[in-house]
Scaffold this active site. Structure first.
Site, PDB file in Angstrom:
ATOM      1  N   GLY A 115       0.850  -1.353  -0.081  1.00  0.00           N
ATOM      2  CA  GLY A 115      -0.107  -0.179   0.137  1.00  0.00           C
ATOM      3  C   GLY A 115       0.897   1.294   0.006  1.00  0.00           C
ATOM      4  CE1 TYR A 167      -8.836   3.487   9.247  1.00  0.00           C
ATOM      5  CE2 TYR A 167      -9.246   5.789   9.862  1.00  0.00           C
ATOM      6  CZ  TYR A 167      -8.138   4.804   9.489  1.00  0.00           C
ATOM      7  OH  TYR A 167      -6.858   4.832   9.398  1.00  0.00           O
ATOM      8  CG  ASN A 223      -7.502  11.334   2.330  1.00  0.00           C
ATOM      9  OD1 ASN A 223      -7.477  10.038   2.058  1.00  0.00           O
ATOM     10  ND2 ASN A 223      -8.319  11.805   3.441  1.00  0.00           N
ATOM     11  CB  SER A 267      -5.428   6.967  12.441  1.00  0.00           C
ATOM     12  OG  SER A 267      -6.021   8.122  12.123  1.00  0.00           O
ATOM     13  CE  LYS A 289      -6.011   2.033  11.288  1.00  0.00           C
ATOM     14  NZ  LYS A 289      -5.142   1.178  10.917  1.00  0.00           N
TER      15      LYS A 289
HETATM   16  P1  NAD Z   1      -3.445   1.465   1.776  1.00  0.00           P
HETATM   17  O1  NAD Z   1      -4.790   1.218   1.629  1.00  0.00           O
HETATM   18  O2  NAD Z   1      -2.656   2.142   0.615  1.00  0.00           O
HETATM   19  O3  NAD Z   1      -2.481   0.374   2.518  1.00  0.00           O
HETATM   20  C1  NAD Z   1      -3.244  -0.720   3.445  1.00  0.00           C
HETATM   21  C2  NAD Z   1      -2.775  -2.012   2.593  1.00  0.00           C
HETATM   22  O4  NAD Z   1      -3.366  -3.137   3.120  1.00  0.00           O
HETATM   23  C3  NAD Z   1      -3.425  -2.117   0.979  1.00  0.00           C
HETATM   24  O5  NAD Z   1      -2.045  -2.733   0.254  1.00  0.00           O
HETATM   25  C4  NAD Z   1      -4.587  -3.221   1.300  1.00  0.00           C
HETATM   26  O6  NAD Z   1      -4.491  -4.072  -0.015  1.00  0.00           O
HETATM   27  C5  NAD Z   1      -3.994  -4.104   2.325  1.00  0.00           C
HETATM   28  N1  NAD Z   1      -4.910  -4.749   3.014  1.00  0.00           N
HETATM   29  C6  NAD Z   1      -6.335  -4.356   3.393  1.00  0.00           C
HETATM   30  N2  NAD Z   1      -6.976  -5.290   3.900  1.00  0.00           N
HETATM   31  C7  NAD Z   1      -6.099  -6.402   4.033  1.00  0.00           C
HETATM   32  C8  NAD Z   1      -6.298  -7.561   4.568  1.00  0.00           C
HETATM   33  N3  NAD Z   1      -7.270  -8.056   5.280  1.00  0.00           N
HETATM   34  N4  NAD Z   1      -5.269  -8.571   4.362  1.00  0.00           N
HETATM   35  C9  NAD Z   1      -3.968  -8.096   3.723  1.00  0.00           C
HETATM   36  N5  NAD Z   1      -3.825  -6.907   3.186  1.00  0.00           N
HETATM   37  C10 NAD Z   1      -4.788  -6.104   3.424  1.00  0.00           C
HETATM   38  O7  NAD Z   1      -3.274   2.667   2.900  1.00  0.00           O
HETATM   39  P2  NAD Z   1      -2.173   3.267   3.681  1.00  0.00           P
HETATM   40  O8  NAD Z   1      -2.726   4.978   3.444  1.00  0.00           O
HETATM   41  O9  NAD Z   1      -0.926   2.942   3.268  1.00  0.00           O
HETATM   42  O10 NAD Z   1      -2.566   3.167   5.081  1.00  0.00           O
HETATM   43  C11 NAD Z   1      -1.623   2.131   5.949  1.00  0.00           C
HETATM   44  C12 NAD Z   1      -2.103   1.979   7.311  1.00  0.00           C
HETATM   45  O11 NAD Z   1      -1.972   3.167   7.827  1.00  0.00           O
HETATM   46  C13 NAD Z   1      -3.794   1.469   7.245  1.00  0.00           C
HETATM   47  O12 NAD Z   1      -3.851   0.778   8.324  1.00  0.00           O
HETATM   48  C14 NAD Z   1      -4.161   2.847   7.774  1.00  0.00           C
HETATM   49  O13 NAD Z   1      -5.700   2.925   8.497  1.00  0.00           O
HETATM   50  C15 NAD Z   1      -3.079   3.849   8.480  1.00  0.00           C
HETATM   51  N6  NAD Z   1      -3.465   5.149   8.465  1.00  0.00           N
HETATM   52  C16 NAD Z   1      -3.424   5.639   7.256  1.00  0.00           C
HETATM   53  C17 NAD Z   1      -3.420   7.086   7.072  1.00  0.00           C
HETATM   54  C18 NAD Z   1      -3.529   7.697   5.856  1.00  0.00           C
HETATM   55  O14 NAD Z   1      -4.023   9.127   5.662  1.00  0.00           O
HETATM   56  N7  NAD Z   1      -3.236   7.230   4.547  1.00  0.00           N
HETATM   57  C19 NAD Z   1      -3.639   7.706   8.300  1.00  0.00           C
HETATM   58  C20 NAD Z   1      -3.604   7.258   9.585  1.00  0.00           C
HETATM   59  C21 NAD Z   1      -3.287   5.837   9.629  1.00  0.00           C
HETATM   60  N1  UFG Z   2     -10.576  19.076   2.213  1.00  0.00           N
HETATM   61  C1  UFG Z   2     -11.237  19.832   1.214  1.00  0.00           C
HETATM   62  N2  UFG Z   2     -11.445  19.262   0.014  1.00  0.00           N
HETATM   63  C2  UFG Z   2     -11.216  17.894  -0.349  1.00  0.00           C
HETATM   64  C3  UFG Z   2     -10.585  17.246   0.493  1.00  0.00           C
HETATM   65  C4  UFG Z   2     -10.369  17.824   1.939  1.00  0.00           C
HETATM   66  O1  UFG Z   2     -11.380  20.936   1.447  1.00  0.00           O
HETATM   67  O2  UFG Z   2     -11.442  17.695  -1.344  1.00  0.00           O
HETATM   68  C5  UFG Z   2     -10.063  19.583   3.447  1.00  0.00           C
HETATM   69  C6  UFG Z   2     -10.955  18.900   4.881  1.00  0.00           C
HETATM   70  O3  UFG Z   2     -12.221  19.701   4.834  1.00  0.00           O
HETATM   71  C7  UFG Z   2      -9.995  19.287   5.780  1.00  0.00           C
HETATM   72  C8  UFG Z   2      -8.466  19.040   4.964  1.00  0.00           C
HETATM   73  O4  UFG Z   2      -8.759  19.347   3.685  1.00  0.00           O
HETATM   74  O5  UFG Z   2     -10.023  20.265   6.333  1.00  0.00           O
HETATM   75  C9  UFG Z   2      -7.875  17.521   5.061  1.00  0.00           C
HETATM   76  O6  UFG Z   2      -8.987  16.699   4.720  1.00  0.00           O
HETATM   77  P1  UFG Z   2      -8.437  15.044   4.493  1.00  0.00           P
HETATM   78  O7  UFG Z   2      -9.756  14.433   3.874  1.00  0.00           O
HETATM   79  O8  UFG Z   2      -7.173  15.035   3.609  1.00  0.00           O
HETATM   80  O9  UFG Z   2      -7.794  14.494   5.777  1.00  0.00           O
HETATM   81  P2  UFG Z   2      -8.484  14.235   7.267  1.00  0.00           P
HETATM   82  O10 UFG Z   2      -7.817  15.096   8.208  1.00  0.00           O
HETATM   83  O11 UFG Z   2     -10.173  14.801   7.047  1.00  0.00           O
HETATM   84  O12 UFG Z   2      -8.694  12.661   7.438  1.00  0.00           O
HETATM   85  C10 UFG Z   2      -7.476  12.096   7.499  1.00  0.00           C
HETATM   86  C11 UFG Z   2      -7.660  10.629   6.750  1.00  0.00           C
HETATM   87  C12 UFG Z   2      -8.583   9.989   8.071  1.00  0.00           C
HETATM   88  C13 UFG Z   2      -7.601  10.254   9.384  1.00  0.00           C
HETATM   89  C14 UFG Z   2      -7.105  11.384   9.671  1.00  0.00           C
HETATM   90  C15 UFG Z   2      -6.537  11.552  10.711  1.00  0.00           C
HETATM   91  O13 UFG Z   2      -8.638  10.604   5.729  1.00  0.00           O
HETATM   92  O14 UFG Z   2      -8.250   8.625   7.711  1.00  0.00           O
HETATM   93  O15 UFG Z   2      -6.629  12.223   8.396  1.00  0.00           O
HETATM   94  O16 UFG Z   2      -5.167  10.967  10.648  1.00  0.00           O
HETATM   95  F1  UFG Z   2      -8.137   9.490  10.360  1.00  0.00           F
END
Ligand code: NAD
Ligand code: UFG
Length: 337
Positions: free
Chosen positions: A11, A149, A199, A125, A153
Site C-alpha cells: 500500500g 474506522y 483526501n 491514526s 483503530k
Molecule cells: P493503503 O490502503 O494504501 O494500504 C493498506 C494495505 O493493506 C493495502 O495494500 C491493502 O491491499 C492491504 N490490506 C487491506 N486489508 C487487508 C487484509 N485483510 N489482508 C491483507 N492486506 C490487506 O493505505 P495506507 O494509506 O498505506 O495506510 C496504511 C495503514 O495506515 C492503514 O492501517 C491505515 O489505516 C493507516 N493510516 C493511514 C492514514 C492515511 O491517511 N493514509 C492515516 C492514519 C493511519
Molecule cells: N478538504 C477539502 N477538500 C477536499 C478534501 C479535503 O477542503 O476535497 C479539506 C478537509 O475539509 C480538511 C482537510 O482538507 O480540512 C484535510 O482533509 P483530508 O480528507 O485530507 O484529511 P482528514 O484530516 O479529514 O482525514 C485524514 C484521513 C483519516 C484520518 C485523519 C487523521 O482521511 O482517515 O486524517 O489521521 F483519520
C-alpha cells in the site's frame, strides 16, 4: 539481518516503509491481499532499493498463512499496516472495518503469539482523538473516535495494551499518524487511490494534472487563520523513517508505547493549495463549498514524545510534500497501471 513482516506492505505507506527498511539493512517480507494496492508497487520498491522483497499475496484474516510466514521466514518483528481506511465507507459498512481491521489484527496477534514473536509496530491514526479540545494534541489527550474506522483503530490499540499487560514479553509501538502525504523523491512510488480521492492532497494532485475539474474547499468559516481546515501534513518518507525508529526502540520499550507521528505544524487548505500551485507551476481551480460533515476545524500533533524517546523528528516541509506528490502524479498519470 533482521527480517520484518510488513502487513499491507504494497500500500501507500507500506511501500515507503519497505524502501526505508531495505535501505537500512533490514529484510522485508510483505503480506498483502492487494485489495487496495498493486503488485507493481513492490517491483518499484525493489527498483529503488536495488534489493528484493519477499511478497506473499494473502489475507491477514488467514491465521494459518500468517503462522507459516512468521515461521518460514524467521520473522523478527512485525509492522502492521494492513487494513481499510476510508472513513465514509466505515460509516456505511462498519462490519467490513470490524472484520478487516479488528478481526484481522486479532488474527495476526494470535499467529504471533502462537510462534512466540511478540514485537509489533502498529499503524494507528490521529483519528482516535476525534475532535481534540487542545492543539497541539499530545498522546495523553482524550480518545474519542467519531466513526467506525477510528473505533477500529482504538480497539486494536486496546487489544495490544491488554496483551502487553498480560505478558511482559510483548513489545508494542503504536504510531498515531497525522496526515500522510507526498511520495518518494524518485517519483516511482506514491499514493494511487483506486477511486476518486477523498483526501485533500491526492485530490489537489489530480486537479493539477487536469484529471479532475476543480477542487472543492470544504468550508471557509472555521475558526482558523483563514477559515479553512488546518491539519498536520507529514511527508510519507518522514513517516516511514518513524517506523524504523520505532522498530529500533522495540526491545528497550516498556510494554506498549504510543507515539504521535506528525510535524507539529498545521497548514490550512488554502496554504496547501498555494504550495501545490508553486510545485506544479500553474493555477489550480478551486471553489469554496459547504463544510464536509464530520470534519473538524483543526488538528496538529505534539510530536515531542517521538523526538525525546525515539530520536525521530520530521525533516521535510510542505514544499517537499507538494513537489514530491506532484512528481509522482506527473510521472505516473495512471498510477501503477
Ligand atoms: P493503503 O490502503 O494504501 O494500504 C493498506 C494495505 O493493506 C493495502 O495494500 C491493502 O491491499 C492491504 N490490506 C487491506 N486489508 C487487508 C487484509 N485483510 N489482508 C491483507 N492486506 C490487506 O493505505 P495506507 O494509506 O498505506 O495506510 C496504511 C495503514 O495506515 C492503514 O492501517 C491505515 O489505516 C493507516 N493510516 C493511514 C492514514 C492515511 O491517511 N493514509 C492515516 C492514519 C493511519
Ligand atoms: N478538504 C477539502 N477538500 C477536499 C478534501 C479535503 O477542503 O476535497 C479539506 C478537509 O475539509 C480538511 C482537510 O482538507 O480540512 C484535510 O482533509 P483530508 O480528507 O485530507 O484529511 P482528514 O484530516 O479529514 O482525514 C485524514 C484521513 C483519516 C484520518 C485523519 C487523521 O482521511 O482517515 O486524517 O489521521 F483519520
Amino acid at each position: 539481518m533482521q527480517r520484518i513482516l510488513v502487513t499491507g506492505g504494497s500500500g501507500y505507506i507500506g511501500s515507503h516503509i519497505c524502501v526505508e527498511l531495505l535501505t537500512s539493512g533490514f529484510q522485508a517480507v510483505v503480506v498483502d491481499n492487494l485489495s487496495n494496492s498493486n503488485r507493481e508497487a513492490i517491483r518499484r520498491v525493489e527498483t529503488i532499493a536495488e534489493q528484493s522483497v519477499d511478497f506473499i499475496q494473502g489475507d491477514i484474516l488467514d491465521e494459518s498463512l500468517l503462522r507459516r510466514v512468521l515461521e518460514d521466514y524467521n520473522i523478527d518483528a512485525v509492522v502492521h499496516l494492513a487494513g481499510l481506511k476510508a472513513v465514509g465507507e466505515s460509516v456505511s459498512h462498519p462490519l467490513r472495518y470490524y472484520d478487516n481491521n479488528v478481526a484481522g489484527s486479532r488474527s495476526l496477534l494470535q499467529a504471533m503469539d502462537a510462534v512466540g514473536l511478540k514485537k509489533i509496530v502498529f499503524s494507528s491514526s490521529a483519528t482516535v482523538y476525534g475532535n481534540p479540545s487542545i492543539n497541539p494534541v499530545a498522546e495523553s489527550a482524550a480518545l474519542n473516535p467519531t466513526n467506525p474506522y477510528g473505533r477500529s483503530k482504538l480497539f486494536v490499540e486496546e487489544m495490544l495494551a491488554d496483551l502487553a499487560s498480560s505478558d511482559d514479553d510483548w513489545h508494542v509501538a503504536v504510531l498515531r499518524y497525522f496526515n500522510p502525504v507526498g511520495a518518494h523523491h524518485s517519483g516511482l512510488i506514491g499514493e494511487d487511490p483506486l477511486d476518486t480521492p477523498n483526501n485533500l492532497m491526492p485530490y489537489v494532485s489530480k486537479v493539477a494534472a487536469g484529471k479532475l475539474e476543480r477542487l472543492s474547499v470544504f468550508g471557509d468559516d472555521y475558526s482558523t487563520r483563514d477559515g479553512t481546515g488546518v491539519r498536520d501534513y507529514i511527508h510519507v518518507v518522514d513517516l516511514a523513517k518513524g517506523h524504523l525508529a520505532a522498530l529500533n526502540s522495540l526491545s528497550t520499550g516498556t510494554g506498549v508505547d504510543v507515539y504521535n507521528l506528525g510535524t507539529g505544524t498545521g497548514y490550512s487548505v488554502l496554504e496547501v493549495i498555494r504550495e501545490f500551485v508553486e510545485a506544479a507551476g500553474h493555477d489550480i481551480p478551486y471553489g469554496v463549498v459547504a463544510r464536509r460533515p464530520g470534519d473538524i476545524a483543526e488538528c496538529y500533533a505534539d510530536p515531542g514524545k517521538a523526538e525525546r524517546e525515539l530520536g525521530w523528528r520530521a525533516q521535510l516541509g510542505l514544499a517537499a510534500m507538494c513537489e514530491d506528490a506532484w512528481r509522482w502524479q506527473r510521472n505516473n498519470p495512471e498510477g501503477f497501471q
